[in-house]
Design a protein around this motif. Structure first.
Motif: not given
Length: 399
Positions: A30-37
């Motif tokens: 639900n967070q506004r910006m998510i990064a998956i590396k």
């Protein structure tokens, strides 16, 4: 825009919900910006497509794109966000964002300019999100997707679901845990051996062992020649020297590096070699560890170098040493589970500055860790343990 939607829908047709990487349940979607590396092949694309298909309340307002799609030859990410928002879109899943030149600045502009838009993006593990052209540190939550644990491998390939077990529980109750697990697994040691050779990345499901190792070698080559070269702005000459450095390490790992000797072999400066080692670690191709220390001393050079996972050992060197494989495995699983691992003065690893672990075969004695508080033996080729002697394969259940 229609082209992108059609491309997304074609991908979603083949996305299944029978297996989810552990990170799926960890991410606060639900967070506004998510990064998956993560390393190539670790399952980042499948993860975000699974969430689009199974996890969003309204898939109609969600759009998946890959940053190297031809649509972006004549359009920008900002164009995409603007058009999608005007069509009622509220969630963007952007894959391989590191392949887009102005990714940092435009993601910041989207975040600030479209406050009702959520963004989930994936990138190479080598990408430093917090040092992009524009500062995203206050906006993005970043997560790392490592290769699979033994637990995930068994679930993916053999459809047997095992519980996640914390390190503390393994150390305190390994005999009972092994007893319960062995009720579900008839041949844990055979499955463990398969994992060590070809079980780290999800495409193991599609490939026989030899084909898997060939594909893994391609992952290594692409990670260096394209991902690292693009992110760190390497020339083709530097990329070739990084491959040579990795080859030299694969022949000897684990070892205590002589940076001057490595620099001479590669005709490079010491600082450049140190930088390359750090970059290879950020790309999830190496694991570097140091003796317990504080301050800048830990940043000078690694005290010991390992390949990042055991599959790399089999891909880069025929018949790797079994002792090397055991150490590489345990270091990898501990770090992937979020533990701090250091080069121990006695024993092999110091974990979280509390637990000392010595690694060996079934006959390994406690002589090297005798008298050390909170010390344990991680022993290979045993199904159950006793006292402070723990089956090595159990440490594959931590994530």
């Amino acid at each position: 825009m229609e082209t992108l939607i059609e491309y997304q829908n074609n991908l979603l047709e083949n996305i299944k919900g029978n297996f989810f990487r552990f990170l799926y349940q960890v991410i606060p979607w639900n967070q506004r910006m998510i990064a998956i590396k993560g390393l190539r092949g670790s399952g980042k694309t499948t993860l975000i497509l699974q969430h689009l298909k199974f996890g969003t309340e309204d898939p109609a307002i969600s759009l998946y794109v890959t940053a190297d799609h031809p649509w972006f030859y004549t359009n920008t990410l900002l164009d995409l966000a603007d058009q999608w928002y005007k069509h009622g879109g509220r969630i963007l899943y952007i894959d391989e964002v590191h392949k887009y030149k102005n990714w940092s600045r435009e993601l910041k502009n989207i975040y600030d300019g479209y406050p009702k838009m959520k963004i989930v993006f994936t990138a190479s593990s080598a990408l430093d999100i917090y040092r992009g052209e524009s500062d995203l540190s206050r906006r993005v939550l970043s997560y790392n997707l490592p290769g699979m644990s033994v637990r995930e491998y068994i679930e993916l390939v053999h459809s047997i679901k095992l519980p996640r077990i914390t390190l503390e529980d393994i150390l305190a109750n390994h005999s009972g845990i092994a007893f319960d697990i062995n009720k579900q697994l008839e041949t844990p040691l055979r499955l463990f051996k398969q994992y060590l050779i070809s079980g780290y990345l999800p495409f193991t499901l599609e490939n026989k062992e030899a084909d898997y190792l060939t594909r893994l070698f391609q992952v290594i080559d692409t990670s260096i020649s394209f991902d690292l070269a693009f992110i760190k702005d390497y020339s083709s000459t530097h990329a070739a020297k990084i491959k040579k450095l990795l080859g030299v390490i694969a022949e000897s790992a684990p070892f205590e590096p002589n940076i001057t000797s490595l620099a001479q072999k590669l005709n490079l400066g010491r600082d450049t070699v140190n930088s390359f080692l750090q970059h290879l670690q950020s790309a999830h191709l190496l694991n570097l560890i140091n003796r317990p220390t504080n301050g800048v001393a830990a940043l000078q050079k690694p005290d010991k170098i390992y390949l990042e996972n055991t599959n790399l050992s089999y891909a880069l060197k025929p018949n790797p040493d079994i002792g090397t494989i055991r150490e590489t495995f345990l270091l990898n699983q501990l770090k992937n589970a979020g533990h701090e691992v250091e080069y121990a003065t006695k024993g092999d690893f110091l974990v979280d500055r509390k637990y000392t672990i010595e690694i060996g075969g079934p006959g390994k004695s406690a002589k090297q860790i005798e008298g050390i508080k909170d010390s344990y033996i991680a022993a290979d080729e045993i199904i159950t343990g006793f006292g402070n002697k723990i089956p090595l394969w159990l440490f594959g259940l931590m994530y």
